[in-house]
Scaffold this active site. Structure first.
Site, PDB file in Angstrom:
ATOM      1  N   HIS A  75      50.464 -67.239  20.625  1.00 33.46           N
ATOM      2  CA  HIS A  75      51.170 -68.351  19.977  1.00 33.46           C
ATOM      3  C   HIS A  75      50.702 -69.699  20.512  1.00 33.46           C
ATOM      4  O   HIS A  75      50.609 -70.683  19.762  1.00 33.46           O
ATOM      5  CB  HIS A  75      52.677 -68.190  20.172  1.00 33.46           C
ATOM      6  N   ARG A  96      55.966 -75.547  -1.945  1.00 33.26           N
ATOM      7  CA  ARG A  96      56.244 -74.106  -1.990  1.00 33.26           C
ATOM      8  C   ARG A  96      57.745 -73.896  -1.780  1.00 33.26           C
ATOM      9  O   ARG A  96      58.231 -73.959  -0.656  1.00 33.26           O
ATOM     10  CB  ARG A  96      55.456 -73.381  -0.904  1.00 33.26           C
ATOM     11  N   ARG A 154      56.755 -76.371  -7.222  1.00 38.03           N
ATOM     12  CA  ARG A 154      56.451 -75.075  -7.815  1.00 38.03           C
ATOM     13  C   ARG A 154      57.708 -74.211  -7.786  1.00 38.03           C
ATOM     14  O   ARG A 154      58.349 -74.073  -6.742  1.00 38.03           O
ATOM     15  CB  ARG A 154      55.326 -74.362  -7.054  1.00 38.03           C
ATOM     16  N   GLU A 177      45.929 -69.199 -12.009  1.00 33.52           N
ATOM     17  CA  GLU A 177      45.544 -68.336 -10.893  1.00 33.52           C
ATOM     18  C   GLU A 177      44.779 -67.099 -11.344  1.00 33.52           C
ATOM     19  O   GLU A 177      44.411 -66.273 -10.503  1.00 33.52           O
ATOM     20  CB  GLU A 177      46.809 -67.891 -10.138  1.00 33.52           C
ATOM     21  N   ASN A 207      43.079 -69.817  -4.331  1.00 36.72           N
ATOM     22  CA  ASN A 207      43.152 -68.642  -3.455  1.00 36.72           C
ATOM     23  C   ASN A 207      43.297 -67.369  -4.283  1.00 36.72           C
ATOM     24  O   ASN A 207      42.531 -66.407  -4.135  1.00 36.72           O
ATOM     25  CB  ASN A 207      44.332 -68.779  -2.486  1.00 36.72           C
ATOM     26  N   ASP A 208      44.290 -67.342  -5.180  1.00 36.77           N
ATOM     27  CA  ASP A 208      44.474 -66.160  -6.029  1.00 36.77           C
ATOM     28  C   ASP A 208      43.392 -66.067  -7.100  1.00 36.77           C
ATOM     29  O   ASP A 208      42.931 -64.972  -7.430  1.00 36.77           O
ATOM     30  CB  ASP A 208      45.853 -66.188  -6.688  1.00 36.77           C
ATOM     31  N   ARG A 220      42.061 -60.551  -0.072  1.00 37.12           N
ATOM     32  CA  ARG A 220      41.813 -61.411   1.089  1.00 37.12           C
ATOM     33  C   ARG A 220      42.495 -60.904   2.350  1.00 37.12           C
ATOM     34  O   ARG A 220      42.226 -61.386   3.442  1.00 37.12           O
ATOM     35  CB  ARG A 220      42.236 -62.848   0.789  1.00 37.12           C
ATOM     36  N   CYS A 243      45.073 -76.928  -6.041  1.00 40.86           N
ATOM     37  CA  CYS A 243      45.995 -76.913  -4.902  1.00 40.86           C
ATOM     38  C   CYS A 243      45.713 -75.750  -3.960  1.00 40.86           C
ATOM     39  O   CYS A 243      46.495 -75.483  -3.051  1.00 40.86           O
ATOM     40  CB  CYS A 243      47.445 -76.860  -5.374  1.00 40.86           C
TER      41      CYS A 243
END
Length: 821
Positions: free
Chosen positions: A446, A553, A589, A683, A705-706, A716, A753
């Site tokens: 961490h 998000r 979103r 996406e 990403n998607d 991924r 994004c």
């Protein structure tokens, strides 16, 4: 009835106002998701047995108790709402599982004022769990005392039989595919998931069984990626609890890589240090040497030491609750350790044997640390530092000392230590900290994550030789090259100083211009926004020069809780973020969760491929009640001129139109006449329908990403193929080009994004494909703006076309490097 009572009369378990269950401001109870029941708004701090019964469970935090009545029915008494977050503060259980109690016996004592201050509400649901019984209520809405009869529970014929054949015992074998197995954060997620269930649940690996609600117990199992485990439950809701937990495990335990805080790829040389956070620094050595404080062995009596431990736990919990951003995420794992039932039980046994609270806590954490070390798993062994951190913080709270015990740093310090704890890192003056080198530790600890997030170079596992480097000596810490030079020559120091100065000057120039609107060299306006997940993120983004939020998000509000957030809670959060952004645009979103992010209040069947299942807007349309509440909260919280709403996982116009109808209805109900933008997130291969979507959607934003994962058929989260993911692959770029063309044809704007929006190398290509808005991580904004200001549209379009015709992502990156060189 085979000797079993068919009917049991319930007396009021609390003194207070008797109310219907639907008056409880939590849908888990009000909508009877857990069963029929009633509620009492208490005026005294005692929970008493409503009938003769056997105690089944007592929450580790003392806020709830479940009973088995004489006729076999199971009853849950849950004091207040969201009281689990108090970590036991204000609660004193007087019974334990297995105790036999008579009507009127004291079950739980609680401090009304302390609980009321920290809870969402004091109203206490009393729920009949399971099937096979009927609940009949006396008249409601009157003041009752514990002697008053309030309900009757009758066993239906035949009564429920408590054996495995009736489904009260349930188990499943499941493979753990989370990349790092069950470590601190997944263990905390498991514990959070099970809070809404009554059934005791255990996890078994290689014959060893532990309480699934115990973070330390789970760490001690040493569950690694690929291990098969048994999830076993006993009790009325065992099947639901086990299936929910199996769904969480099969979905990867929430361990998808986060774009905002990617884990640094460890550099592992054959001998010597390992890179935990990249960078280059020159500085003066400061050796951190911390010894454990002495604690008294013997206590001042069991009652006094138990009370002292409870007070110290509450103090540390409150301190951990005050963090923001990444520090708050790590603090959440530490809070889970603090609330761990097995740690508390082990410490309690020591106190009962006459030991002091401090001695007992150190003994409990030492045992847990030894169990984790015994697994031999290097990743799990890195979590021992978290146990030590919690041990020191709690002992400091008991003794009234400073847990962090860090030195005052001179400017440009290179801190060297045996190991470094997260609380120590957070206590350091990071303006004076140039770099960190530890003899032990690991690159996924961490504290390594915190250092990477703060941009501070860090080496770990450097060996004990670094502890002998003289205090005050000038060294070069080259985390990129995984080495520390303890005796650099004059020429080396000069060369490295020039490199550091050049990089610093570049960052300074970038930051100085970061708050100006971003325009290309030819005057073309490009908006540079930020991806956000909290109000703290919004403040950081504004400070970094973000011109708005390109992606809020909202799922952070919905995860790891027993019930969905109501309209008031959502409105408060959205309003705070909008205010923090001032008048900058805010793109919210809507809820984007599904089978890969299971939540207990949204039961869903297990899906073989959650990424292709009921997720995003599909789930919202399947649960229109959630969508309506979220839309109302957004409309009430964010001014129309600032508000933009984005729908995830849109593949054609049908889902878009359905939400548009809902949005228009909510606007009309609220009397809002001003237009509110409603856009779509691209996406999937629906990018090929961008022209059609742009005819009705107000804007299009690409989640690369998607889009990349689906286009290239690469998971991924799968280490065997994840190296193939690259959003600059020509196949992905061609889809982005279709989105840009479709948006331009209808006068809409198109944005990105996903993670590639933060990469300055990608900026000229994306702009050349028709993208006019980039939503990046706050840390990337200054450099991204600086790069965009050097570009002109003609060269970007030319580069984009050549990139779409390239053979590979590597070829595209070479082209981009040539343009930006």
């Amino acid at each position: 009835m085979s000797g079993m009572m068919a009917s049991v009369t319930l007396r009021a378990p609390l003194t207070g106002w008797l109310a219907p269950i639907e008056s409880v401001p939590d849908p888990v109870f009000a909508e009877r998701m857990m069963g029929e029941g009633f509620a009492i708004d208490p005026i005294e701090g005692e929970v008493r047995a409503p009938a003769d019964a056997t105690v089944l469970t007592v929450a580790p935090t003392g806020h709830s108790v479940s009973l088995r009545l004489a006729n076999g029915a199971e009853l849950l008494i849950h004091v207040g709402l969201e009281t689990v977050t108090l970590g036991g503060r204000g609660f004193t259980p007087h019974v334990k599982p297995g105790d036999v109690v008579a009507a009127g016996d004291l079950l739980i004592g609680f401090d009304l004022d302390a609980v009321a201050e920290g809870a969402k509400a004091l109203i206490t649901p009393v729920v009949l769990a399971g099937e096979g019984y009927a609940l009949s209520l006396e008249p409601l809405d009157w003041l009752v005392g514990w002697q008053d009869g309030v309900a009757r529970i009758t066993a239906l014929a035949p009564p429920a039989v408590k054996d495995d054949s009736e489904g009260n015992s349930h188990e499943r074998v499941v493979r753990v595919d989370a990349p790092h197995g069950i470590h601190a954060r997944p263990a905390a997620r498991i514990a959070a998931l099970l809070r809404s269930f009554v059934a005791p649940v255990s996890i078994v690996r290689d014959g060893k069984s532990v309480n699934a609600r115990s973070t330390v117990g789970l760490l001690g199992l040493g569950v690694s990626c690929g291990d098969e485990i048994i999830v076993r439950g006993e009790g009325s809701d065992a099947r639901a609890a086990v299936e929910a937990l199996v769904a969480l495990i099969e979905a990867g335990l929430g361990e998808e890589a986060k774009a905002d805080h990617p884990a640094p790829a460890p550099v592992v040389p054959q001998h010597g240090p390992v890179t935990a956070a990249p960078g280059l620094a020159i500085g003066q050595v400061v050796q951190l040497r911390v010894a454990d404080v002495d604690v008294p062995r013997d206590g001042q009596g069991g009652a006094a030491e138990h009370a002292a431990l409870a007070r110290a736990m509450a103090t540390v919990d409150a301190e951990l609750s005050a963090g923001h951003g990444l520090a708050a995420e790590i603090a959440a794992a530490h809070r889970a350790l603090l609330a761990d039932p097995e740690l508390a039980e082990a410490a309690g046994h020591q106190i009962d044997a006459g030991r002091s609270a401090a001695f007992a806590w150190r003994h409990a954490t030492a045992q847990a640390a030894e169990a984790i070390r015994a697994t031999g798993d290097p990743l799990l062994m890195e979590r021992v530092a978290d146990l030590i951190d919690i041990e020191r913080q709690l002992i400091a709270a008991l003794l009234g000392t400073d847990a962090s015990a860090v030195p005052t740093l001179p400017p440009q310090s290179i801190l060297i230590a045996e190991d470094l704890l997260p609380s120590q890192f957070l206590a350091l003056d990071r303006d004076r900290l140039a770099g960190i080198c530890t003899a032990a530790g690991g690159p996924t600890s961490h504290v390594a994550i915190l250092a990477a997030s703060a941009g501070i170079p860090m080496l770990v596992a450097a060996g004990r030789d670094v502890l002998a480097i003289a205090e005050g000596r000038t060294v070069i810490l080259d985390a990129d090259g995984a080495r520390i030079d303890a005796d650099p020559g004059v020429n080396t120091l000069s060369e490295v100083s020039e490199r550091i100065a050049a990089a610093r000057e570049q960052r300074s120039r970038d930051r100085a211009q970061a708050h100006a609107d971003c325009c290309m060299a030819d005057g073309t306006r490009i908006e540079i926004f930020a991806n956000l997940g909290s109000q703290a993120d919004a403040a950081a983004a504004g400070a970094a020069g973000a011109e708005g939020c390109g992606l809020l998000r909202t799922e952070f509000l919905f995860l790891e809780r027993a019930a969905a957030p109501d309209e008031a809670e959502q409105r408060e959060i959205y309003s705070g973020i909008a205010t923090t952004l001032s008048d900058r645009p805010l793109i919210v979103r809507t809820l984007d969760i599904g089978g890969d992010k299971p939540v207990p209040y949204l039961p869903m069947a297990a899906e073989e491929n959650p990424a292709l299942g009921l997720r995003g807007v599909r789930l919202s349309l399947a649960r229109p009640d959630l969508m309506q509440v979220q839309l109302r909260a957004i409309l009430r919280a964010v001014p129309a001129g600032q508000c933009r709403i984005m729908l995830p996982m849109i593949v054609d116009l049908s889902d878009y139109r359905a939400v548009r109808v809902m949005l228009d209805a909510e606007k009309a109900a609220l009397g809002i006449d001003a237009p509110v933008s409603l856009g779509v997130m691209i996406e999937t291969a629906a990018a090929m329908l961008a022209d059609m979507l742009a005819a009705e959607a107000d804007f299009l934003s690409i989640g690369t990403n998607d889009l990349t994962q689906y286009t290239l058929a690469v998971d991924r989260g799968n280490a065997a193929v994840s190296h193939r993911i690259d959003a600059l692959h020509p196949a992905v770029l061609r889809l982005i080009r279709e989105v840009g063309r479709g948006a331009q044809r209808h006068g809409r704007w198109a944005g990105v994004c996903g993670g590639v929006a933060s990469d300055p190398l990608a900026a000229p290509i994306l702009i050349g494909l028709g993208i006019t808005e980039l939503s990046a991580t706050p840390a990337a904004i200054a450099r991204l703006k600086a790069v965009v200001r050097t570009l002109d549209m003609g060269r970007c379009i030319d580069l984009a076309e050549r990139a779409c015709a390239a053979e590979s992502a590597a070829a595209v990156r070479d082209m981009a490097q040539g343009v930006l060189a």
